[in-house]
Design a protein around this motif. Structure first.
Motif, mmCIF file in Angstrom:
data_model
loop_
_atom_site.group_PDB
_atom_site.id
_atom_site.type_symbol
_atom_site.label_atom_id
_atom_site.label_comp_id
_atom_site.label_asym_id
_atom_site.label_seq_id
_atom_site.Cartn_x
_atom_site.Cartn_y
_atom_site.Cartn_z
ATOM 1 N N ASP A 57 -63.007 22.202 -32.086
ATOM 2 C CA ASP A 57 -62.517 21.772 -31.043
ATOM 3 C C ASP A 57 -61.278 20.594 -31.368
ATOM 4 O O ASP A 57 -61.732 19.778 -31.802
ATOM 5 N N PRO A 58 -60.020 21.170 -31.062
ATOM 6 C CA PRO A 58 -59.137 20.563 -31.750
ATOM 7 C C PRO A 58 -58.766 18.984 -30.729
ATOM 8 O O PRO A 58 -57.950 18.257 -31.205
ATOM 9 N N ASP A 59 -59.528 19.018 -29.624
ATOM 10 C CA ASP A 59 -59.503 17.803 -29.096
ATOM 11 C C ASP A 59 -60.826 17.251 -28.663
ATOM 12 O O ASP A 59 -60.943 16.795 -27.529
ATOM 13 N N SER A 60 -61.533 17.461 -29.468
ATOM 14 C CA SER A 60 -62.927 16.698 -29.496
ATOM 15 C C SER A 60 -62.850 15.166 -29.082
ATOM 16 O O SER A 60 -61.769 14.469 -29.596
ATOM 17 N N ARG A 61 -64.028 14.598 -28.931
ATOM 18 C CA ARG A 61 -64.024 13.026 -29.009
ATOM 19 C C ARG A 61 -63.452 12.459 -30.174
ATOM 20 O O ARG A 61 -62.937 11.673 -30.187
ATOM 21 N N LEU A 62 -64.044 12.817 -31.391
ATOM 22 C CA LEU A 62 -63.617 12.312 -32.669
ATOM 23 C C LEU A 62 -62.180 12.385 -33.075
ATOM 24 O O LEU A 62 -61.454 11.531 -33.350
ATOM 25 N N VAL A 63 -61.540 13.696 -32.390
ATOM 26 C CA VAL A 63 -60.242 13.756 -32.897
ATOM 27 C C VAL A 63 -59.490 12.900 -31.803
ATOM 28 O O VAL A 63 -58.375 12.293 -32.087
ATOM 29 N N ARG A 64 -59.861 12.620 -30.711
ATOM 30 C CA ARG A 64 -58.981 11.895 -29.731
ATOM 31 C C ARG A 64 -59.018 10.398 -30.145
ATOM 32 O O ARG A 64 -57.935 9.660 -29.948
ATOM 33 N N ALA A 65 -60.348 10.121 -30.558
ATOM 34 C CA ALA A 65 -60.588 8.635 -31.218
ATOM 35 C C ALA A 65 -59.608 8.344 -32.223
ATOM 36 O O ALA A 65 -59.194 7.456 -32.425
ATOM 37 N N ALA A 66 -59.681 9.348 -33.227
ATOM 38 C CA ALA A 66 -58.778 9.136 -34.365
ATOM 39 C C ALA A 66 -57.529 9.260 -34.399
ATOM 40 O O ALA A 66 -56.791 8.894 -35.217
ATOM 41 N N ALA A 67 -56.873 9.945 -33.340
ATOM 42 C CA ALA A 67 -55.413 10.285 -33.469
ATOM 43 C C ALA A 67 -54.588 9.319 -33.739
ATOM 44 O O ALA A 67 -53.622 9.223 -34.558
ATOM 45 N N PRO A 68 -54.830 8.346 -32.737
ATOM 46 C CA PRO A 68 -53.948 6.922 -33.100
ATOM 47 C C PRO A 68 -53.955 6.276 -34.377
ATOM 48 O O PRO A 68 -53.071 5.835 -34.939
ATOM 49 N N VAL A 69 -55.142 6.272 -34.800
ATOM 50 C CA VAL A 69 -55.510 5.657 -36.310
ATOM 51 C C VAL A 69 -54.775 6.378 -37.255
ATOM 52 O O VAL A 69 -54.002 5.889 -38.074
ATOM 53 N N LEU A 70 -54.840 7.763 -37.241
ATOM 54 C CA LEU A 70 -54.104 8.773 -38.116
ATOM 55 C C LEU A 70 -52.862 8.558 -38.231
ATOM 56 O O LEU A 70 -51.970 8.520 -39.016
ATOM 57 N N ASP A 71 -51.949 8.390 -36.895
ATOM 58 C CA ASP A 71 -50.724 8.367 -36.715
ATOM 59 C C ASP A 71 -50.354 7.017 -37.445
ATOM 60 O O ASP A 71 -49.159 7.149 -38.174
ATOM 61 N N GLN A 72 -50.975 6.121 -37.465
ATOM 62 C CA GLN A 72 -50.790 4.638 -37.849
ATOM 63 C C GLN A 72 -50.710 4.901 -39.461
ATOM 64 O O GLN A 72 -49.829 4.191 -40.217
ATOM 65 N N LEU A 73 -51.752 5.290 -39.972
ATOM 66 C CA LEU A 73 -51.861 5.755 -41.514
ATOM 67 C C LEU A 73 -50.903 6.317 -42.025
ATOM 68 O O LEU A 73 -50.326 6.164 -43.134
ATOM 69 N N GLN A 74 -50.534 7.362 -41.156
ATOM 70 C CA GLN A 74 -49.281 8.395 -41.602
ATOM 71 C C GLN A 74 -47.961 7.359 -41.744
ATOM 72 O O GLN A 74 -47.207 7.582 -42.718
ATOM 73 N N SER A 75 -47.767 6.438 -40.797
ATOM 74 C CA SER A 75 -46.622 5.595 -40.820
ATOM 75 C C SER A 75 -46.723 4.621 -41.917
ATOM 76 O O SER A 75 -45.660 4.601 -42.594
ATOM 77 N N ARG A 76 -47.888 4.206 -42.144
ATOM 78 C CA ARG A 76 -48.110 3.201 -43.316
ATOM 79 C C ARG A 76 -47.781 3.910 -44.686
ATOM 80 O O ARG A 76 -47.282 3.129 -45.467
ATOM 81 N N PHE A 77 -48.195 5.038 -44.902
ATOM 82 C CA PHE A 77 -48.033 5.488 -46.190
ATOM 83 C C PHE A 77 -46.715 6.668 -46.257
ATOM 84 O O PHE A 77 -46.643 7.267 -47.085
ATOM 85 N N SER A 78 -45.793 6.407 -45.400
ATOM 86 C CA SER A 78 -44.494 7.064 -45.277
ATOM 87 C C SER A 78 -43.836 7.301 -46.540
ATOM 88 O O SER A 78 -43.745 6.197 -47.344
ATOM 89 N N GLY A 79 -43.493 8.318 -46.958
ATOM 90 C CA GLY A 79 -42.739 8.517 -48.219
ATOM 91 C C GLY A 79 -43.516 9.013 -49.350
ATOM 92 O O GLY A 79 -43.046 9.210 -50.548
ATOM 93 N N SER A 80 -45.115 8.578 -49.231
ATOM 94 C CA SER A 80 -45.686 8.678 -50.232
ATOM 95 C C SER A 80 -46.428 10.197 -50.350
ATOM 96 O O SER A 80 -46.088 10.827 -49.336
ATOM 97 N N GLN A 81 -47.291 10.314 -51.373
ATOM 98 C CA GLN A 81 -47.964 11.681 -51.518
ATOM 99 C C GLN A 81 -49.415 11.644 -51.044
ATOM 100 O O GLN A 81 -50.257 12.172 -51.571
ATOM 101 N N MET A 82 -49.745 10.621 -49.981
ATOM 102 C CA MET A 82 -50.926 10.604 -49.409
ATOM 103 C C MET A 82 -51.258 11.717 -48.629
ATOM 104 O O MET A 82 -50.556 12.099 -47.853
#
Length: 324
Positions: A57-82
Protein backbone atom coordinates in the motif's frame (compact mmCIF):
# COMPACT_ATOMS: atom_id res chain seq x y z
CA UNK A 1 36.13 0.18 11.41
CA UNK A 2 38.12 0.05 8.19
CA UNK A 3 37.27 -2.22 5.29
CA UNK A 4 40.73 -3.03 4.03
CA UNK A 5 44.03 -4.23 5.47
CA UNK A 6 44.96 -5.69 8.80
CA UNK A 7 44.30 -9.16 10.22
CA UNK A 8 41.06 -8.09 11.89
CA UNK A 9 39.54 -6.05 9.04
CA UNK A 10 36.01 -6.98 7.89
CA UNK A 11 37.37 -7.99 4.49
CA UNK A 12 39.90 -10.46 5.92
CA UNK A 13 37.50 -11.70 8.59
CA UNK A 14 34.76 -12.21 6.04
CA UNK A 15 37.08 -14.26 3.84
CA UNK A 16 37.97 -16.44 6.82
CA UNK A 17 34.29 -16.82 7.69
CA UNK A 18 33.35 -17.91 4.18
CA UNK A 19 36.17 -20.43 4.31
CA UNK A 20 34.69 -21.91 7.45
CA UNK A 21 37.27 -20.54 9.88
CA UNK A 22 36.44 -18.98 13.23
CA UNK A 23 36.45 -15.18 13.24
CA UNK A 24 35.21 -14.58 16.79
CA UNK A 25 36.87 -11.52 18.25
CA UNK A 26 37.54 -10.04 14.80
CA UNK A 27 33.97 -9.05 13.95
CA UNK A 28 31.24 -7.33 15.93
CA UNK A 29 28.84 -9.82 17.49
CA UNK A 30 25.64 -8.78 15.66
CA UNK A 31 27.45 -8.87 12.31
CA UNK A 32 28.98 -12.29 12.95
CA UNK A 33 25.62 -13.68 14.09
CA UNK A 34 23.98 -12.30 10.96
CA UNK A 35 26.68 -13.82 8.74
CA UNK A 36 26.09 -17.18 10.40
CA UNK A 37 22.33 -16.93 9.86
CA UNK A 38 22.88 -15.88 6.25
CA UNK A 39 25.15 -18.81 5.60
CA UNK A 40 22.75 -21.26 7.27
CA UNK A 41 20.02 -19.95 4.97
CA UNK A 42 22.14 -20.93 2.00
CA UNK A 43 22.63 -17.38 0.75
CA UNK A 44 25.51 -16.53 -1.54
CA UNK A 45 27.62 -13.35 -1.35
CA UNK A 46 27.50 -13.20 -5.16
CA UNK A 47 23.69 -13.09 -5.15
CA UNK A 48 22.49 -10.02 -7.06
CA UNK A 49 18.70 -10.33 -7.05
CA UNK A 50 16.10 -9.93 -4.32
CA UNK A 51 12.37 -10.67 -4.14
CA UNK A 52 10.27 -7.87 -5.59
CA UNK A 53 6.62 -7.09 -4.99
CA UNK A 54 4.30 -4.31 -6.03
CA UNK A 55 1.66 -5.64 -3.65
CA UNK A 56 2.08 -3.01 -0.95
CA UNK A 57 0.00 0.00 0.00
CA UNK A 58 1.75 3.21 -1.13
CA UNK A 59 -0.62 5.17 1.12
CA UNK A 60 -0.41 3.06 4.28
CA UNK A 61 -0.43 4.55 7.79
CA UNK A 62 3.33 4.14 7.95
CA UNK A 63 3.90 5.89 4.62
CA UNK A 64 1.59 8.77 5.55
CA UNK A 65 3.30 9.20 8.91
CA UNK A 66 6.77 9.05 7.38
CA UNK A 67 6.28 11.22 4.28
CA UNK A 68 6.89 14.66 5.89
CA UNK A 69 9.88 13.29 7.82
CA UNK A 70 11.37 11.78 4.65
CA UNK A 71 10.87 15.09 2.83
CA UNK A 72 12.74 16.93 5.59
CA UNK A 73 15.57 14.42 5.48
CA UNK A 74 15.84 14.73 1.71
CA UNK A 75 16.14 18.49 2.08
CA UNK A 76 18.71 18.15 4.84
CA UNK A 77 20.92 15.89 2.70
CA UNK A 78 20.36 17.83 -0.50
CA UNK A 79 23.28 17.47 -2.90
CA UNK A 80 24.73 14.43 -1.13
CA UNK A 81 24.78 10.75 -2.07
CA UNK A 82 22.48 9.82 0.80
CA UNK A 83 19.88 7.16 0.01
CA UNK A 84 17.05 7.23 2.56
CA UNK A 85 14.69 4.25 2.61
CA UNK A 86 11.54 3.38 4.52
CA UNK A 87 10.72 -0.32 4.82
CA UNK A 88 7.80 -2.13 6.41
CA UNK A 89 8.00 -4.74 9.15
CA UNK A 90 8.74 -7.45 6.57
CA UNK A 91 11.70 -5.59 5.08
CA UNK A 92 9.90 -4.43 1.91
CA UNK A 93 11.07 -0.95 0.86
CA UNK A 94 8.05 1.34 0.62
CA UNK A 95 9.67 4.70 -0.09
CA UNK A 96 13.05 6.09 -1.13
CA UNK A 97 14.48 9.59 -1.01
CA UNK A 98 17.80 10.78 -2.43
CA UNK A 99 19.97 13.71 -1.43
CA UNK A 100 20.89 14.06 -5.09
CA UNK A 101 17.80 13.30 -7.23
CA UNK A 102 19.93 12.20 -10.19
CA UNK A 103 21.30 9.42 -8.01
CA UNK A 104 18.09 7.45 -8.53
CA UNK A 105 18.84 7.19 -12.24
CA UNK A 106 22.41 6.02 -11.72
CA UNK A 107 21.69 3.28 -9.19
CA UNK A 108 20.49 -0.22 -9.95
CA UNK A 109 16.74 -0.76 -9.45
CA UNK A 110 17.43 -2.83 -6.33
CA UNK A 111 18.86 0.35 -4.73
CA UNK A 112 16.46 2.89 -6.15
CA UNK A 113 13.00 1.36 -6.68
CA UNK A 114 10.50 0.59 -3.88
CA UNK A 115 9.23 -2.97 -3.66
CA UNK A 116 12.43 -4.95 -3.11
CA UNK A 117 12.57 -7.04 0.08
CA UNK A 118 15.68 -6.59 2.26
CA UNK A 119 14.75 -9.00 5.03
CA UNK A 120 17.85 -10.87 6.22
CA UNK A 121 16.55 -14.24 4.99
CA UNK A 122 16.69 -12.89 1.42
CA UNK A 123 19.41 -10.23 1.43
CA UNK A 124 21.79 -11.48 4.09
CA UNK A 125 23.49 -8.99 6.40
CA UNK A 126 22.27 -5.47 5.59
CA UNK A 127 20.97 -2.46 7.50
CA UNK A 128 17.23 -3.05 7.10
CA UNK A 129 17.42 -6.80 7.70
CA UNK A 130 19.74 -6.47 10.69
CA UNK A 131 17.58 -3.76 12.32
CA UNK A 132 14.59 -6.08 12.04
CA UNK A 133 16.54 -9.03 13.44
CA UNK A 134 18.15 -7.09 16.31
CA UNK A 135 15.16 -4.82 17.02
CA UNK A 136 17.47 -1.86 17.57
CA UNK A 137 19.72 0.67 15.86
CA UNK A 138 22.26 -1.11 13.65
CA UNK A 139 25.15 0.02 11.49
CA UNK A 140 26.72 -2.03 8.72
CA UNK A 141 30.01 -0.92 7.18
CA UNK A 142 31.44 -1.96 3.83
CA UNK A 143 32.47 -5.61 3.83
CA UNK A 144 30.28 -6.32 6.85
CA UNK A 145 27.49 -6.65 4.27
CA UNK A 146 26.98 -10.27 3.28
CA UNK A 147 26.23 -9.44 -0.37
CA UNK A 148 29.21 -8.29 -2.42
CA UNK A 149 27.06 -5.77 -4.31
CA UNK A 150 26.66 -3.71 -1.12
CA UNK A 151 30.22 -3.73 0.18
CA UNK A 152 31.14 -0.26 -1.08
CA UNK A 153 28.36 1.21 1.06
CA UNK A 154 27.55 1.77 4.71
CA UNK A 155 24.20 2.21 6.42
CA UNK A 156 22.55 3.18 9.67
CA UNK A 157 19.08 1.71 10.29
CA UNK A 158 16.66 1.65 13.20
CA UNK A 159 13.24 0.07 13.80
CA UNK A 160 10.02 2.07 13.82
CA UNK A 161 7.50 0.95 16.44
CA UNK A 162 3.79 1.42 16.85
CA UNK A 163 3.79 3.04 20.30
CA UNK A 164 0.40 1.57 21.12
CA UNK A 165 1.08 -2.08 20.32
CA UNK A 166 4.86 -1.99 20.75
CA UNK A 167 5.28 -3.94 17.49
CA UNK A 168 7.99 -3.09 14.99
CA UNK A 169 6.10 -1.84 11.93
CA UNK A 170 8.99 -0.58 9.84
CA UNK A 171 12.60 0.46 9.48
CA UNK A 172 14.21 3.78 8.60
CA UNK A 173 17.58 3.34 6.89
CA UNK A 174 20.28 5.77 5.75
CA UNK A 175 22.50 4.37 3.01
CA UNK A 176 25.66 6.18 1.90
CA UNK A 177 29.14 5.61 0.45
CA UNK A 178 31.56 4.08 2.94
CA UNK A 179 33.66 7.28 2.82
CA UNK A 180 30.70 9.40 3.94
CA UNK A 181 30.81 8.35 7.59
CA UNK A 182 29.47 10.89 10.11
CA UNK A 183 29.14 10.22 13.87
CA UNK A 184 25.92 12.25 13.89
CA UNK A 185 24.07 9.88 11.55
CA UNK A 186 22.98 7.29 14.18
CA UNK A 187 21.50 10.07 16.33
CA UNK A 188 19.74 11.62 13.36
CA UNK A 189 18.21 8.36 12.11
CA UNK A 190 16.89 7.61 15.63
CA UNK A 191 15.35 11.06 16.01
CA UNK A 192 13.74 10.80 12.59
CA UNK A 193 12.29 7.38 13.48
CA UNK A 194 10.91 8.80 16.74
CA UNK A 195 9.21 11.57 14.73
CA UNK A 196 7.57 8.94 12.53
CA UNK A 197 6.45 7.02 15.63
CA UNK A 198 4.84 10.18 17.05
CA UNK A 199 3.05 10.82 13.79
CA UNK A 200 1.82 7.22 13.77
CA UNK A 201 0.47 7.72 17.28
CA UNK A 202 -1.37 10.87 16.17
CA UNK A 203 -3.25 8.70 13.66
CA UNK A 204 -4.51 6.43 16.44
CA UNK A 205 -7.99 6.81 17.85
CA UNK A 206 -8.72 8.86 20.96
CA UNK A 207 -9.42 5.63 22.86
CA UNK A 208 -6.04 4.18 21.91
CA UNK A 209 -4.21 7.36 22.91
CA UNK A 210 -6.07 7.52 26.20
CA UNK A 211 -5.21 3.91 26.98
CA UNK A 212 -1.54 4.51 26.17
CA UNK A 213 -1.44 7.57 28.47
CA UNK A 214 -3.05 5.53 31.23
CA UNK A 215 -0.55 2.75 30.68
CA UNK A 216 2.41 5.14 30.92
CA UNK A 217 0.97 6.77 34.06
CA UNK A 218 0.51 3.37 35.68
CA UNK A 219 4.04 2.46 34.70
CA UNK A 220 5.42 5.48 36.53
CA UNK A 221 3.28 4.80 39.57
CA UNK A 222 4.68 1.28 39.66
CA UNK A 223 8.12 2.78 40.21
CA UNK A 224 9.64 1.45 36.98
CA UNK A 225 10.34 4.86 35.56
CA UNK A 226 14.05 4.58 36.28
CA UNK A 227 14.36 1.35 34.29
CA UNK A 228 12.38 2.45 31.28
CA UNK A 229 13.83 2.86 27.80
CA UNK A 230 12.63 6.41 27.11
CA UNK A 231 9.03 5.20 27.23
CA UNK A 232 9.54 2.93 24.23
CA UNK A 233 7.22 -0.06 24.18
CA UNK A 234 8.61 -3.49 23.32
CA UNK A 235 6.44 -6.34 22.12
CA UNK A 236 6.46 -9.62 24.04
CA UNK A 237 7.98 -11.40 21.03
CA UNK A 238 11.06 -9.18 21.35
CA UNK A 239 12.09 -10.31 24.83
CA UNK A 240 14.96 -12.38 23.43
CA UNK A 241 17.62 -10.23 25.10
CA UNK A 242 16.40 -11.54 28.45
CA UNK A 243 17.04 -15.10 27.32
CA UNK A 244 13.37 -15.91 26.63
CA UNK A 245 13.03 -18.46 23.88
CA UNK A 246 9.87 -18.93 21.80
CA UNK A 247 8.34 -21.45 24.21
CA UNK A 248 8.86 -19.11 27.17
CA UNK A 249 7.30 -16.25 25.24
CA UNK A 250 4.25 -18.36 24.36
CA UNK A 251 3.78 -19.39 27.99
CA UNK A 252 4.03 -15.79 29.20
CA UNK A 253 1.73 -14.53 26.46
CA UNK A 254 -0.95 -17.09 27.29
CA UNK A 255 -0.81 -16.35 31.02
CA UNK A 256 -0.75 -12.58 30.53
CA UNK A 257 -3.70 -12.79 28.13
CA UNK A 258 -5.67 -14.66 30.79
CA UNK A 259 -4.87 -11.95 33.34
CA UNK A 260 -5.86 -9.20 30.91
CA UNK A 261 -9.20 -10.87 30.20
CA UNK A 262 -10.03 -10.82 33.93
CA UNK A 263 -9.48 -7.18 35.00
CA UNK A 264 -8.62 -7.48 38.67
CA UNK A 265 -5.48 -7.45 40.82
CA UNK A 266 -3.62 -10.74 40.71
CA UNK A 267 -0.17 -12.28 41.10
CA UNK A 268 0.80 -15.46 39.28
CA UNK A 269 4.06 -17.42 39.38
CA UNK A 270 5.03 -18.79 35.96
CA UNK A 271 7.92 -21.30 35.65
CA UNK A 272 10.14 -20.90 32.56
CA UNK A 273 12.86 -23.00 30.99
CA UNK A 274 16.47 -23.15 32.16
CA UNK A 275 15.47 -22.80 35.80
CA UNK A 276 14.09 -19.33 35.38
CA UNK A 277 10.74 -18.04 36.51
CA UNK A 278 8.55 -14.98 36.32
CA UNK A 279 5.96 -13.34 38.53
CA UNK A 280 3.10 -11.65 36.67
CA UNK A 281 1.37 -8.85 38.58
CA UNK A 282 -1.81 -7.43 37.05
CA UNK A 283 -3.63 -4.23 38.00
CA UNK A 284 -6.76 -2.70 36.41
CA UNK A 285 -6.47 0.92 35.24
CA UNK A 286 -9.01 3.48 34.10
CA UNK A 287 -8.39 6.73 32.24
CA UNK A 288 -10.24 10.02 32.73
CA UNK A 289 -12.04 9.40 29.45
CA UNK A 290 -13.38 6.13 30.80
CA UNK A 291 -11.12 3.80 28.83
CA UNK A 292 -10.30 0.73 30.87
CA UNK A 293 -7.32 -1.56 30.60
CA UNK A 294 -4.99 -3.80 32.53
CA UNK A 295 -1.32 -3.26 33.35
CA UNK A 296 0.75 -6.41 33.81
CA UNK A 297 4.22 -6.26 35.33
CA UNK A 298 6.48 -9.23 34.63
CA UNK A 299 9.36 -9.66 37.07
CA UNK A 300 11.89 -12.11 35.66
CA UNK A 301 13.96 -14.11 38.13
CA UNK A 302 16.62 -16.77 37.94
CA UNK A 303 20.20 -16.73 36.70
CA UNK A 304 19.95 -13.32 35.06
CA UNK A 305 19.41 -10.01 36.91
CA UNK A 306 15.71 -9.24 37.48
CA UNK A 307 14.06 -7.37 34.65
CA UNK A 308 10.78 -5.49 34.90
CA UNK A 309 8.35 -5.30 32.00
CA UNK A 310 4.89 -3.77 31.89
CA UNK A 311 1.98 -4.66 29.65
CA UNK A 312 -1.25 -2.89 28.85
CA UNK A 313 -4.32 -3.94 26.93
CA UNK A 314 -8.07 -3.61 26.82
CA UNK A 315 -9.81 -6.30 28.90
CA UNK A 316 -11.27 -7.84 25.74
CA UNK A 317 -7.94 -8.06 23.91
CA UNK A 318 -7.21 -11.45 22.39
CA UNK A 319 -3.52 -11.21 23.18
CA UNK A 320 -1.02 -9.26 25.19
CA UNK A 321 -0.73 -5.82 23.68
CA UNK A 322 2.76 -4.66 24.62
CA UNK A 323 5.56 -4.84 27.11
CA UNK A 324 7.99 -2.15 28.10
Amino acid sequence: MGVTGGPTSPVRSRERFLLGESVQGAVRGPILNSWIRSRMLGLSPEQTDLPYTDDFDPDSRLVRAAAPVLDQLQSRFSGSQMNISLADGNGTVLQRRFGEPALAGRLAPIQSVPGFVFAERYAGTNGIGLALAERRLCQVYGAEHFAERSQSNACSATPIRDQFSGHVVGVLCFGYPRSYEDPALPVLVCRAAESIERRLMEQSSARERALLRTYLDARLRAGAGEADDNGRLIALEELTDGGLDLQDQMVLKAQATELISNPQRAAVEVPLSHGRGVTLLSSPVRSLSGVEGVVVEAVLTGDSPPAHHLAASKPTAAALGALA
